[in-house]
Design a protein around this motif. Structure first.
Motif, PDB file in Angstrom:
ATOM      1  N   THR A 126      17.229  25.932  37.347  1.00 16.68           N
ATOM      2  CA  THR A 126      18.372  26.810  37.567  1.00 16.68           C
ATOM      3  C   THR A 126      18.666  26.779  39.065  1.00 16.68           C
ATOM      4  O   THR A 126      17.791  26.528  39.883  1.00 16.68           O
ATOM      5  CB  THR A 126      18.093  28.255  37.122  1.00 16.68           C
ATOM      6  OG1 THR A 126      16.877  28.707  37.730  1.00 16.68           O
ATOM      7  CG2 THR A 126      17.971  28.347  35.607  1.00 16.68           C
ATOM      8  N   ASP A 127      19.913  27.027  39.420  1.00 16.05           N
ATOM      9  CA  ASP A 127      20.292  26.986  40.829  1.00 16.05           C
ATOM     10  C   ASP A 127      19.860  28.268  41.531  1.00 16.05           C
ATOM     11  O   ASP A 127      19.634  29.304  40.904  1.00 16.05           O
ATOM     12  CB  ASP A 127      21.801  26.809  40.961  1.00 16.05           C
ATOM     13  CG  ASP A 127      22.280  25.491  40.373  1.00 16.05           C
ATOM     14  OD1 ASP A 127      21.495  24.523  40.366  1.00 16.05           O
ATOM     15  OD2 ASP A 127      23.447  25.438  39.923  1.00 16.05           O
ATOM     16  N   ARG A 189      22.940  29.402  38.195  1.00 16.84           N
ATOM     17  CA  ARG A 189      21.776  30.284  38.374  1.00 16.84           C
ATOM     18  C   ARG A 189      21.316  30.857  37.045  1.00 16.84           C
ATOM     19  O   ARG A 189      20.138  31.202  36.888  1.00 16.84           O
ATOM     20  CB  ARG A 189      22.134  31.409  39.349  1.00 16.84           C
ATOM     21  CG  ARG A 189      20.982  32.372  39.633  1.00 16.84           C
ATOM     22  CD  ARG A 189      21.313  33.323  40.772  1.00 16.84           C
ATOM     23  NE  ARG A 189      20.281  34.342  40.855  1.00 16.84           N
ATOM     24  CZ  ARG A 189      20.375  35.559  40.336  1.00 16.84           C
ATOM     25  NH1 ARG A 189      21.484  35.919  39.681  1.00 16.84           N
ATOM     26  NH2 ARG A 189      19.394  36.439  40.455  1.00 16.84           N
ATOM     27  N   ARG A 211      28.974  32.012  45.972  1.00 14.45           N
ATOM     28  CA  ARG A 211      28.378  33.233  45.427  1.00 14.45           C
ATOM     29  C   ARG A 211      29.465  34.285  45.241  1.00 14.45           C
ATOM     30  O   ARG A 211      30.613  34.110  45.671  1.00 14.45           O
ATOM     31  CB  ARG A 211      27.280  33.750  46.335  1.00 14.45           C
ATOM     32  CG  ARG A 211      27.762  34.323  47.642  1.00 14.45           C
ATOM     33  CD  ARG A 211      26.589  34.922  48.376  1.00 14.45           C
ATOM     34  NE  ARG A 211      26.988  35.490  49.654  1.00 14.45           N
ATOM     35  CZ  ARG A 211      26.132  35.944  50.543  1.00 14.45           C
ATOM     36  NH1 ARG A 211      24.831  35.881  50.309  1.00 14.45           N
ATOM     37  NH2 ARG A 211      26.555  36.465  51.683  1.00 14.45           N
ATOM     38  N   ASP A 219      21.137  36.374  43.779  1.00 14.71           N
ATOM     39  CA  ASP A 219      20.873  35.144  44.511  1.00 14.71           C
ATOM     40  C   ASP A 219      19.405  34.813  44.339  1.00 14.71           C
ATOM     41  O   ASP A 219      18.540  35.644  44.620  1.00 14.71           O
ATOM     42  CB  ASP A 219      21.209  35.370  45.991  1.00 14.71           C
ATOM     43  CG  ASP A 219      21.075  34.130  46.849  1.00 14.71           C
ATOM     44  OD1 ASP A 219      20.418  33.160  46.421  1.00 14.71           O
ATOM     45  OD2 ASP A 219      21.621  34.139  47.961  1.00 14.71           O
TER      46      ASP A 219
END
Length: 255
Positions: A126-127, A189, A211, A219
């Motif tokens: 996942t990012d 994410r 974002r 984050d």
């Protein structure tokens, strides 16, 4: 931004109606981007030149085994131009359903990824940041650049299966084609994903990281995660400043 080709909500991929860690309902969208061809050609030419230096060799054995150039906008001015283009950010924010901004940590804000035949391109992951835009600069070969493969299920479930030694089969993924002239906006994410291995040809992809303006604290880029790719001196001060910014925004939102 031109014609929308495909859109999937996050819940339709993960199977969860609500995700407290998501910044919006979007899973991914694929569209004709309409970005200037001459600008992207400049990015491609300069990326290829950089790839012939030691920079790429030094990054190829880092986190996730990804062969890539980090902080591409610092080395290639055309990337910075596109990264901060107001019309682009406005269109992507409308697509996501929440206002987006470029990622503030320089080393993690833009990449150029190189996918080559016969290589395992990138591990399931996942990012760190909430969303990424994937812009193929060049594709060649019968695989036409391949696809991003997104696990059909929550990232937590996918990671659990991998930790048990289970291989995630192709049919357990949604395949998102990566084609020149098109781009993909993805909430990486909250999606476990990888890249389809190429049997022939190659793909070179520009990745612009973003974002949520309203929820910057959603984050996953901890300092420890950033250090898997970058030296401490390159990220420490920006990361600390951004943690202070995130905390201030969170306190303001909680009032």
């Amino acid at each position: 931004m031109h014609r929308l080709l495909e859109r999937r909500e996050l819940s339709s991929i993960t199977g969860h109606a609500y995700d407290v860690d998501a910044v919006c309902d979007l899973g991914y969208a694929r569209y004709e981007h309409g970005y200037p061809a001459d600008l992207l050609a400049t990015v491609l030419d300069e990326a290829r030149a950089l790839a012939r230096t030691e920079w790429e060799a030094q990054s190829s054995d880092r986190y996730l085994g990804l062969r890539h150039l980090r902080a591409a906008h610092e080395a290639i001015p055309a990337v910075k131009t596109l990264m901060h283009d107001r019309d682009r950010l406005r269109a992507l924010s409308e697509l996501a359903g929440t206002e987006l901004e470029p990622y503030p940590i320089t080393r993690a804000a833009s990449h150029i990824n190189f996918y080559r035949p016969g290589e395992v391109p990138i591990d399931h992951h996942t990012d760190g940041a909430a969303l990424v835009e994937l812009i193929p600069l060049h594709t060649a070969g019968p695989d036409r650049g391949g696809s991003t493969l997104i696990f059909r299920g929550s990232p937590e479930r996918g990671r659990q299966l991998l930790a048990q030694g289970r291989r995630l089969a192709c049919e357990e993924h949604a395949a998102v084609p990566q084609r020149t002239g098109h781009a993909v906006l993805m909430q990486g994410r909250r999606l476990l994903h990888t890249a389809q291995p190429l049997h022939d040809g190659e793909r070179i992809t520009l990745v612009l990281v973003m974002r949520s303006v309203a929820e910057p604290w959603k984050d996953g880029n901890s300092l420890a995660r950033l250090l898997l790719d970058d030296p401490l001196a390159a990220v420490h001060d920006e990361w600390v400043r951004d943690q202070e910014h995130q905390a201030a925004r969170f306190r303001a939102a909680a009032r």
